[in-house]
Each structure stands twice: as structure tokens, then as C-alpha cells.
Design an enzyme around this catalytic site. Structure first.
Site, PDB file in Angstrom:
ATOM      1  N   GLY A  14     -21.164 -24.879 -21.782  1.00 61.02           N
ATOM      2  CA  GLY A  14     -22.219 -25.012 -20.779  1.00 61.02           C
ATOM      3  C   GLY A  14     -23.539 -25.470 -21.386  1.00 61.02           C
ATOM      4  O   GLY A  14     -23.670 -25.580 -22.614  1.00 61.02           O
ATOM      5  N   SER A  42     -11.760 -25.189 -20.508  1.00 59.07           N
ATOM      6  CA  SER A  42     -12.307 -25.851 -21.704  1.00 59.07           C
ATOM      7  C   SER A  42     -11.602 -25.434 -22.984  1.00 59.07           C
ATOM      8  O   SER A  42     -11.923 -25.956 -24.055  1.00 59.07           O
ATOM      9  CB  SER A  42     -13.790 -25.538 -21.846  1.00 59.07           C
ATOM     10  OG  SER A  42     -14.504 -26.174 -20.829  1.00 59.07           O
ATOM     11  N   ARG A 103     -29.746  -6.917 -16.081  1.00 52.35           N
ATOM     12  CA  ARG A 103     -31.182  -6.909 -16.415  1.00 52.35           C
ATOM     13  C   ARG A 103     -31.954  -5.690 -15.955  1.00 52.35           C
ATOM     14  O   ARG A 103     -32.841  -5.220 -16.653  1.00 52.35           O
ATOM     15  CB  ARG A 103     -31.858  -8.160 -15.835  1.00 52.35           C
ATOM     16  CG  ARG A 103     -31.542  -9.406 -16.600  1.00 52.35           C
ATOM     17  CD  ARG A 103     -32.277 -10.584 -16.001  1.00 52.35           C
ATOM     18  NE  ARG A 103     -31.742 -11.831 -16.511  1.00 52.35           N
ATOM     19  CZ  ARG A 103     -31.742 -12.965 -15.828  1.00 52.35           C
ATOM     20  NH1 ARG A 103     -32.240 -13.017 -14.603  1.00 52.35           N
ATOM     21  NH2 ARG A 103     -31.250 -14.061 -16.370  1.00 52.35           N
ATOM     22  N   CYS A 134     -35.284 -17.279 -16.560  1.00 53.19           N
ATOM     23  CA  CYS A 134     -36.018 -18.348 -17.263  1.00 53.19           C
ATOM     24  C   CYS A 134     -37.487 -18.452 -16.823  1.00 53.19           C
ATOM     25  O   CYS A 134     -38.396 -18.594 -17.647  1.00 53.19           O
ATOM     26  CB  CYS A 134     -35.310 -19.681 -17.062  1.00 53.19           C
ATOM     27  SG  CYS A 134     -34.777 -19.964 -15.375  1.00 53.19           S
ATOM     28  N   GLN A 161     -39.159 -25.663 -10.463  1.00 51.26           N
ATOM     29  CA  GLN A 161     -38.060 -25.424 -11.398  1.00 51.26           C
ATOM     30  C   GLN A 161     -37.107 -26.616 -11.503  1.00 51.26           C
ATOM     31  O   GLN A 161     -36.655 -27.164 -10.499  1.00 51.26           O
ATOM     32  CB  GLN A 161     -37.294 -24.156 -11.006  1.00 51.26           C
ATOM     33  CG  GLN A 161     -38.179 -22.922 -11.073  1.00 51.26           C
ATOM     34  CD  GLN A 161     -37.476 -21.611 -10.773  1.00 51.26           C
ATOM     35  OE1 GLN A 161     -38.066 -20.759 -10.120  1.00 51.26           O
ATOM     36  NE2 GLN A 161     -36.249 -21.425 -11.234  1.00 51.26           N
ATOM     37  N   SER A 164     -31.947 -28.127 -14.426  1.00 50.66           N
ATOM     38  CA  SER A 164     -31.186 -27.523 -15.527  1.00 50.66           C
ATOM     39  C   SER A 164     -30.931 -26.042 -15.280  1.00 50.66           C
ATOM     40  O   SER A 164     -29.995 -25.478 -15.850  1.00 50.66           O
ATOM     41  CB  SER A 164     -31.937 -27.703 -16.846  1.00 50.66           C
ATOM     42  OG  SER A 164     -33.243 -27.167 -16.739  1.00 50.66           O
ATOM     43  N   GLY A 165     -31.759 -25.418 -14.425  1.00 54.82           N
ATOM     44  CA  GLY A 165     -31.552 -24.009 -14.094  1.00 54.82           C
ATOM     45  C   GLY A 165     -30.199 -23.770 -13.441  1.00 54.82           C
ATOM     46  O   GLY A 165     -29.697 -22.649 -13.435  1.00 54.82           O
ATOM     47  N   LYS A 220     -36.473 -11.472  -8.721  1.00 56.70           N
ATOM     48  CA  LYS A 220     -36.251 -11.302 -10.172  1.00 56.70           C
ATOM     49  C   LYS A 220     -37.582 -11.415 -10.900  1.00 56.70           C
ATOM     50  O   LYS A 220     -37.886 -10.631 -11.793  1.00 56.70           O
ATOM     51  CB  LYS A 220     -35.328 -12.408 -10.714  1.00 56.70           C
ATOM     52  CG  LYS A 220     -33.858 -12.244 -10.403  1.00 56.70           C
ATOM     53  CD  LYS A 220     -33.111 -13.454 -10.984  1.00 56.70           C
ATOM     54  CE  LYS A 220     -31.835 -13.739 -10.240  1.00 56.70           C
ATOM     55  NZ  LYS A 220     -31.292 -15.078 -10.525  1.00 56.70           N
ATOM     56  N   HIS A 248     -39.296 -25.992 -16.653  1.00 53.82           N
ATOM     57  CA  HIS A 248     -39.883 -25.425 -15.439  1.00 53.82           C
ATOM     58  C   HIS A 248     -41.416 -25.432 -15.561  1.00 53.82           C
ATOM     59  O   HIS A 248     -41.953 -25.176 -16.636  1.00 53.82           O
ATOM     60  CB  HIS A 248     -39.471 -23.963 -15.259  1.00 53.82           C
ATOM     61  CG  HIS A 248     -38.031 -23.745 -14.909  1.00 53.82           C
ATOM     62  ND1 HIS A 248     -37.141 -24.767 -14.686  1.00 53.82           N
ATOM     63  CD2 HIS A 248     -37.330 -22.596 -14.729  1.00 53.82           C
ATOM     64  CE1 HIS A 248     -35.956 -24.251 -14.377  1.00 53.82           C
ATOM     65  NE2 HIS A 248     -36.045 -22.940 -14.410  1.00 53.82           N
ATOM     66  N   GLN A 321     -36.643 -24.917 -19.890  1.00 51.25           N
ATOM     67  CA  GLN A 321     -35.885 -23.797 -19.325  1.00 51.25           C
ATOM     68  C   GLN A 321     -34.633 -23.480 -20.128  1.00 51.25           C
ATOM     69  O   GLN A 321     -34.276 -22.313 -20.291  1.00 51.25           O
ATOM     70  CB  GLN A 321     -35.548 -24.143 -17.861  1.00 51.25           C
ATOM     71  CG  GLN A 321     -34.653 -23.184 -17.153  1.00 51.25           C
ATOM     72  CD  GLN A 321     -33.197 -23.530 -17.348  1.00 51.25           C
ATOM     73  OE1 GLN A 321     -32.828 -24.700 -17.490  1.00 51.25           O
ATOM     74  NE2 GLN A 321     -32.358 -22.513 -17.369  1.00 51.25           N
TER      75      GLN A 321
END
Ligand code: A2P
Length: 344
Positions: A14, A42, A103, A134, A161, A164-165, A220, A248, A321
Site C-alpha cells: 500500500g 499481493s 487510537r 494524518c 486533504q 493520498s489519504g 477524530k 494535506h 500526509q
């Protein structure tokens, strides 16, 4: 001789996983062996690390024990962390988890090494250290030094943002939609990674909507900021996806208990770890994604005093990010963890 570690990376194929390998190489991380892990899709594909070729293996419950993994980076999504992180911990590894799954759990430290490195010492309670969201990481790089000096009472943030997030599929979707635009076929372009077409658009919707009409991404930022900073000031966030490939941006309005000056804030931030002050607007110098991409720093600029209230500052910050907001922070956590282990 210094100890070297067996490193597992779940999500090796990834966007964040690939970046973790790059950063481990760049930082000359003490690697005895790396074990790239992904799904069966993969498995068998090859990756290069320090001039050697490694095959990606399928993530299973016993792979962590079998390969003697000591540090396990997870960046394959929350459900994969929920499913396999306990197996990695059981096998004796410290898990550095890049997803939101653990988290907010009480006994799991949520760490940005420039802000709360000592929280890493709590790692043994569950064997897991969580890497924050991020957008939160780059924001606390800026908030933490200002809070120490002027005491924050409230933060209002709007994010811009990058795609890529949403991982590789997010970046591919923007590129494909732009190609469709140049082929005069934009209306046919499908939206899969995002709720709407992202090319030539902005979308005020990241992650799912909660019952209070904020998105999960916005909540978040609220909860994680106070957990990392051991604070309880007010935060409000509006998270927006923009058609930028990586990095970002965030517009912050910060209300302090004490009177602030833009000059003092500039000085403090210019001396803060992994923060770069880029604040000469009359010379067209301010943070932008094109400057921050592929770097390990949070860029801050456009620092202004509020026009009406001496307790309020406005500023703009940008960070890559995939690196600052994910892979670099994870590797910095691992470096600190090693430092603590070796000083015990
Ligand atoms: P795979 O290539 O096998 O699908 P990104 O965030 O760029 O979309 O990448 C997601 C990463 O998570 C990829 O490396 C992907 O591997 C990995 N992944 C997805 N599902 C699983 C799973 N069930 N087990 C392990 N890794 C997974």
C-alpha cells in the site's frame, strides 16, 4: 554492537507501507530483516529493500511468530489491525498501528513523538502504540509549542486533504479522472474511492457521517488532539477532500487564554522540532502541497493576528500526509521505542 530488529510491515503493497520501507532505508533504521505482509492478492510479489529482494507474504495469525517479528507496522485498514494485531502482540512484537482502530482505547498510547514521546513507555500495557490520524499529526506539531506558551482555549480547523489519504486507490482515481477530463469524458468517470467525482471538485465529506452530523474524520481530530496533548480545549473541524495528490493543508484559527503576537508565534514555531516556518507572504513564500510533498516536516505560514481579538491567531499549515501524517510518524515512534528499550 547495537541490536537490529526484525520488522514486519502489514500493508506492504500500500501507499503507506511502501513509504515505510523508504523511510527505514533513509533513516538507516537498525533492520535485521524485513517481512513484507499483505493480503493473498499481493502474496508472492516482490519488493526491494537495501538492495535485496523480498517476497510479500500473506498476513496470517502465525506469521508473526514464525518470522520472529519484533516491530510490526500495520497500515492495511482498521479491520486488518483488529483481526491481526492481537496475533502480532501475542508473538511478542510491539505493534505500531496506523489505523483508527485502537487510537482512543485507554491503555493504548496515541503518539506524536515531537509532542508526547513519554507516552510510548505505556506500550507494554497492550503491546500496541497507535499512530494518530494524518490531519491531527500535522496540527499538533503546530499547536503543541503554541499551547505551552500561550495556552489554547479553542481551535477551529478546516482541512484541505489530498487524495493520498484514501491510499493508492484514491491517487489512481484522481489521475484517471483527470485523464478522462482531457479525453472529454469526465462525465463518464466513476467515483469509487470518494463519495463524488474528485477531479475539479472539492468534497466536504471524509469518512462516514456520525449522528451529530460531523464526519468521523472531524471527530477524530477533536478527540485525538486532546488525547495526544493531554489537554481539554475545544476543537471544531471541517474536513474537506481536495484534488491534490499528496500533502494535506489546514487553515487554523486558534484562540488563546493569553494575548498573542504573530511575531512570537513565528519565533516559537521556527524553533519547534520538525516544523518549518515559511512565512514571507510578500515574497510569495507560504506552505503549499508542492513544497511539502516527499518531505518529513510540517510547514507553517500565513501567521496573522485576528483583526478584532488579541487572543486569536490564524495560520496555515501543510504536511505530506503519507510521510508526516503516517509513515514518518510511525518510524519516529519505533525509533523512540527502541531508545526507551535500550535505556532500560
Ligand atoms: P493487497 O495489495 O494485498 O490488497 P492502500 O492504503 O494504499 O490502499 O493499501 C492497503 C494495503 O492493505 C495494501 O498493502 C493491501 O494489500 C493491504 N491489505 C488489504 N486487505 C488486507 C488483508 N485482509 N490482509 C492484509 N493486508 C491487507
Amino acid at each position: 554492537m547495537k541490536k537490529k530488529y526484525v520488522i514486519g510491515v502489514v500493508g506492504a503493497s500500500g501507499a503507506v507501507g511502501e513509504e515505510i520501507f523508504k523511510i527505514l532505508e533513509e533513516q538507516k533504521f537498525p533492520v535485521a530483516k524485513i517481512v513484507p505482509l499483505a493480503s493473498s492478492r499481493s502474496a508472492g510479489k516482490e519488493i526491494e529493500f537495501q538492495g535485496q529482494t523480498y517476497q510479500i507474504l500473506e498476513t496470517t495469525d502465525d506469521i508473526f511468530q514464525k518470522e520472529n517479528i519484533e516491530i510490526a507496522f500495520f497500515s492495511a485498514g482498521s479491520s486488518v489491525s483488529a483481526r491481526y494485531a492481537p496475533s502480532a502482540v501475542k508473538a511478542g512484537a510491539v505493534v505500531i498501528d496506523n489505523t483508527s482502530h485502537f487510537r482512543m482505547e485507554e491503555d493504548i498510547p496515541l503518539v506524536v513523538p515531537e509532542v508526547n514521546p513519554d507516552d510510548i513507555k505505556q506500550w507494554h500495557k497492550k503491546g500496541i502504540i497507535a499512530n494518530p490520524n494524518c490531519s491531527t499529526i500535522q496540527m499538533v506539531h503546530v499547536l503543541s509549542p503554541l499551547h505551552k506558551m500561550f495556552e489554547i482555549q479553542r481551535v477551529d480547523v478546516s482541512t484541505y486533504q489530498a487524495v493520498s489519504g484514501a491510499g493508492k486507490k484514491g491517487m489512481e482515481e484522481l489521475v484517471m479522472q483527470m485523464q478522462a477530463f482531457f479525453a472529454f469524458k469526465l462525465e463518464e468517470a466513476e467515483a469509487v474511492a470518494f463519495p463524488h467525482r474528485i477531479a475539479l471538485n472539492v468534497i466536504p465529506h471524509i469518512d462516514v457521517f456520525m449522528p451529530n452530523d460531523y464526519t468521523k474524520e472531524e471527530m477524530k481530530m477533536i478527540y485525538e488532539t486532546n488525547k495526544i496533548m493531554h489537554s481539554n480545549f475545544a476543537v471544531s473541524a471541517t474536513c474537506v477532500r481536495v484534488p491534490v495528490l499528496r500533502s494535506h493543508s489546514e487553515a487554523l484559527t486558534i484562540t488563546f487564554k493569553n494575548i498573542v503576537s504573530a511575531k512570537d508565534a513565528q519565533k516559537i514555531l521556527s524553533e519547534s522540532p520538525n516544523v518549518v516556518l515559511a512565512d514571507e507572504p510578500h515574497s510569495k513564500i507560504y506552505p503549499m502541497p508542492m513544497l511539502a510533498a516527499d518531505t518529513d516536516q510540517t510547514y507553517v505560514g500565513r501567521i496573522r493576528e485576528d483583526h478584532f481579538d488579541k487572543h486569536i491567531l490564524h495560520l496555515w499549515c501543510v504536511a505530506d500526509q503519507i510521510r508526516v501524517g503516517a509513515a514518518t510518524n510511525a518510524v519516529r515512534i519505533a525509533q523512540k521505542w527502541i531508545e526507551f528499550q535500550e535505556s532500560e
